[in-house]
Design an enzyme around this catalytic site. Structure first.
Site, PDB file in Angstrom:
ATOM      1  N   ALA A 163       0.860  -1.188   0.000  1.00  0.00           N
ATOM      2  CA  ALA A 163       0.000   0.000   0.000  1.00  0.00           C
ATOM      3  C   ALA A 163       0.887   1.225   0.000  1.00  0.00           C
ATOM      4  O   ALA A 163       2.024   1.168   0.480  1.00  0.00           O
ATOM      5  CB  ALA A 163      -0.867  -0.009   1.254  1.00  0.00           C
ATOM      6  N   GLU A 187       3.959  -5.284   7.184  1.00  0.00           N
ATOM      7  CA  GLU A 187       3.112  -4.318   7.898  1.00  0.00           C
ATOM      8  C   GLU A 187       3.491  -4.194   9.365  1.00  0.00           C
ATOM      9  O   GLU A 187       3.395  -3.113   9.957  1.00  0.00           O
ATOM     10  CB  GLU A 187       1.627  -4.735   7.789  1.00  0.00           C
ATOM     11  N   GLU A 247      -0.667  -9.335  -0.912  1.00  0.00           N
ATOM     12  CA  GLU A 247      -2.104  -9.611  -0.743  1.00  0.00           C
ATOM     13  C   GLU A 247      -2.831  -9.582  -2.083  1.00  0.00           C
ATOM     14  O   GLU A 247      -3.740 -10.383  -2.327  1.00  0.00           O
ATOM     15  CB  GLU A 247      -2.721  -8.570   0.209  1.00  0.00           C
ATOM     16  N   GLY A 255       0.530  -5.060   0.663  1.00  0.00           N
ATOM     17  CA  GLY A 255      -0.645  -5.102  -0.214  1.00  0.00           C
ATOM     18  C   GLY A 255      -0.342  -5.741  -1.567  1.00  0.00           C
ATOM     19  O   GLY A 255      -1.250  -6.258  -2.227  1.00  0.00           O
TER      20      GLY A 255
HETATM   21  N1  COA Z   1       4.543   3.256  -0.266  1.00  0.00           N
HETATM   22  C1  COA Z   1       4.957   4.457  -0.730  1.00  0.00           C
HETATM   23  N2  COA Z   1       6.150   4.631  -1.329  1.00  0.00           N
HETATM   24  C2  COA Z   1       6.946   3.555  -1.459  1.00  0.00           C
HETATM   25  C3  COA Z   1       6.571   2.281  -1.007  1.00  0.00           C
HETATM   26  C4  COA Z   1       5.323   2.163  -0.378  1.00  0.00           C
HETATM   27  N3  COA Z   1       4.859   0.985   0.071  1.00  0.00           N
HETATM   28  N4  COA Z   1       7.574   1.415  -1.263  1.00  0.00           N
HETATM   29  C5  COA Z   1       8.538   2.131  -1.880  1.00  0.00           C
HETATM   30  N5  COA Z   1       8.161   3.418  -2.006  1.00  0.00           N
HETATM   31  C6  COA Z   1       8.905   4.519  -2.624  1.00  0.00           C
HETATM   32  C7  COA Z   1      10.039   5.025  -1.736  1.00  0.00           C
HETATM   33  O1  COA Z   1       9.557   5.917  -0.767  1.00  0.00           O
HETATM   34  C8  COA Z   1      10.919   5.682  -2.759  1.00  0.00           C
HETATM   35  O2  COA Z   1      10.350   6.918  -3.110  1.00  0.00           O
HETATM   36  P1  COA Z   1      11.286   8.242  -3.222  1.00  0.00           P
HETATM   37  O3  COA Z   1      12.271   7.919  -4.312  1.00  0.00           O
HETATM   38  O4  COA Z   1      10.328   9.340  -3.591  1.00  0.00           O
HETATM   39  O5  COA Z   1      11.934   8.406  -1.893  1.00  0.00           O
HETATM   40  C9  COA Z   1      10.779   4.774  -3.984  1.00  0.00           C
HETATM   41  O6  COA Z   1       9.549   4.052  -3.797  1.00  0.00           O
HETATM   42  C10 COA Z   1      11.898   3.748  -4.104  1.00  0.00           C
HETATM   43  O7  COA Z   1      11.966   3.002  -2.903  1.00  0.00           O
HETATM   44  P2  COA Z   1      13.324   2.836  -2.043  1.00  0.00           P
HETATM   45  O8  COA Z   1      12.936   2.574  -0.625  1.00  0.00           O
HETATM   46  O9  COA Z   1      14.254   3.986  -2.296  1.00  0.00           O
HETATM   47  O10 COA Z   1      13.920   1.516  -2.724  1.00  0.00           O
HETATM   48  P3  COA Z   1      14.905   0.456  -2.048  1.00  0.00           P
HETATM   49  O11 COA Z   1      15.371  -0.435  -3.148  1.00  0.00           O
HETATM   50  O12 COA Z   1      15.928   1.148  -1.201  1.00  0.00           O
HETATM   51  O13 COA Z   1      13.980  -0.398  -1.050  1.00  0.00           O
HETATM   52  C11 COA Z   1      11.984  -1.633  -0.424  1.00  0.00           C
HETATM   53  C12 COA Z   1      12.936  -1.191  -1.553  1.00  0.00           C
HETATM   54  C13 COA Z   1      10.829  -2.354  -1.056  1.00  0.00           C
HETATM   55  C14 COA Z   1      12.729  -2.574   0.542  1.00  0.00           C
HETATM   56  C15 COA Z   1      11.511  -0.377   0.345  1.00  0.00           C
HETATM   57  O14 COA Z   1      11.036   0.582  -0.595  1.00  0.00           O
HETATM   58  C16 COA Z   1      10.405  -0.640   1.319  1.00  0.00           C
HETATM   59  O15 COA Z   1      10.649  -1.176   2.395  1.00  0.00           O
HETATM   60  N6  COA Z   1       9.138  -0.266   0.971  1.00  0.00           N
HETATM   61  C17 COA Z   1       8.008  -0.399   1.831  1.00  0.00           C
HETATM   62  C18 COA Z   1       7.507  -1.816   1.841  1.00  0.00           C
HETATM   63  C19 COA Z   1       6.345  -1.960   2.823  1.00  0.00           C
HETATM   64  O16 COA Z   1       6.494  -1.783   4.015  1.00  0.00           O
HETATM   65  N7  COA Z   1       5.166  -2.305   2.287  1.00  0.00           N
HETATM   66  C20 COA Z   1       3.996  -2.543   3.069  1.00  0.00           C
HETATM   67  C21 COA Z   1       3.183  -1.318   3.182  1.00  0.00           C
HETATM   68  S1  COA Z   1       1.770  -1.621   4.230  1.00  0.00           S
END
Ligand code: COA
Length: 261
Positions: free
Chosen positions: A68, A135, A115, A112
């Site tokens: 999400a 989450e 999911e 999400g």
């Molecule tokens: N919601 C909003 N933005 C997200 C996102 C999410 N779930 N997942 C990634 N992004 C965005 C980041 O904020 C970043 O944006 P920015 O460039 O404007 O700062 C961009 O996507 C790239 O992500 P980044 O974190 O820089 O990539 P990474 O390779 O370092 O890490 C992940 C990848 C997937 C490990 C990391 O993005 C992450 O942990 N995301 C969240 C996953 C999560 O918790 N999902 C469940 C949500 S309920």
């Protein structure tokens, strides 16, 4: 096809539509626009006879869907967040979509995103894909069906560990758990998934719908009810031209041509 801001829609092979979540700079995180546009696209395909199988994937090299959109959680009240998830989301739209859906998982498949993949019927994955329900690291729990569908698919112990730790697992581990049906080399994912979709798209669309409904009953009803309803769905197939065609083609030693009638 219609112009959307956050998704791409196309018909890729005979009978196969592809829905691509198109926010690669945000790793295809699901914001409210993705839900609204995705639900609208899926609604169009419900009655489109030219679409027999749907593939869902994410744009770019890195991510299927990274969950999400966390930014949208800020400022939500319990009531607004609850109604967002009760209203028409991609999760429940896919759940009621009558045609087979394949999640083609090309990278991060988190929260999400996992999911959403679980709400699909079949999952194919790139060797690079990573799966998780992170989450818990945000102080929340899955709300798009993760606690229920993941548990039904891979069992309580493994689902519990993924949901309680928030840890990611790789594609081979996901395959071992039964979370994905196939793992392919990144360069082969699309071709192999299209091959699978095309094979399914050749079957009778009515039989596919009945089969999908019957299989889903296995985790949603008790055995007696499921067995009774399976017979009803089986019997419905006997009302179709496709059943006559399938049987005739077998007896005449030729390939059937199913019309969905
Ligand atoms: N919601 C909003 N933005 C997200 C996102 C999410 N779930 N997942 C990634 N992004 C965005 C980041 O904020 C970043 O944006 P920015 O460039 O404007 O700062 C961009 O996507 C790239 O992500 P980044 O974190 O820089 O990539 P990474 O390779 O370092 O890490 C992940 C990848 C997937 C490990 C990391 O993005 C992450 O942990 N995301 C969240 C996953 C999560 O918790 N999902 C469940 C949500 S309920």
């Amino acid at each position: 096809m219609a112009n959307y801001e956050t998704i791409l829609t196309e018909k890729r092979a005979e009978g196969v539509a592809v829905l691509t979540i198109n926010r690669p700079d945000k790793l295809n995180a699901l914001n409210s626009t993705v839900h609204v546009e995705g639900v609208a696209a899926i609604d169009k395909w419900r009655k489109d006879e030219a679409v027999r199988v749907l593939i869902i994937t994410g744009a770019g090299e890195k991510s299927f869907i990274a969950g999400a959109d966390i930014g949208e959680f800020a400022g939500q009240t319990p009531i607004s967040q609850r109604s967002n998830f009760y209203e028409r989301t991609l999760f429940n739209s896919l759940d009621t979509f009558p045609k087979p859906v394949i999640a083609m998982i090309n990278g991060f498949c988190l929260g999400g995103g996992c999911e959403l993949a679980l709400a699909c019927d079949i999952r194919t994955a790139s060797e690079k894909a990573r799966f998780g329900q992170p989450e818990i690291n945000l102080g929340i729990i899955p709300g798009g069906g993760g606690t229920q569908r993941l548990t039904r698919l891979i069992g309580e112990g493994k689902a519990m560990e993924m949901i309680l730790t928030g840890d990611m697992i790789d594609a081979q581990t996901a395959f071992g758990l039964g979370l994905v049906n196939h793992v392919f080399a990144p360069g082969e994912l699309e071709a192999k998934t299209l091959e699978l979709a095309s094979k399914i798209a050749e079957k009778s669309p009515i039989a596919l719908q009945m089969a999908k409904e019957a299989v889903k009953l296995a985790s949603r009803s008790n055995l007696d009810e499921g067995l009774r309803r399976e017979i009803d769905l089986f019997a419905v197939c006997f009302s179709t031209e496709d059943k006559e065609e399938g049987v005739a083609a077998f007896l005449e030693k030729r390939k059937p041509v199913f019309k969905g009638r």
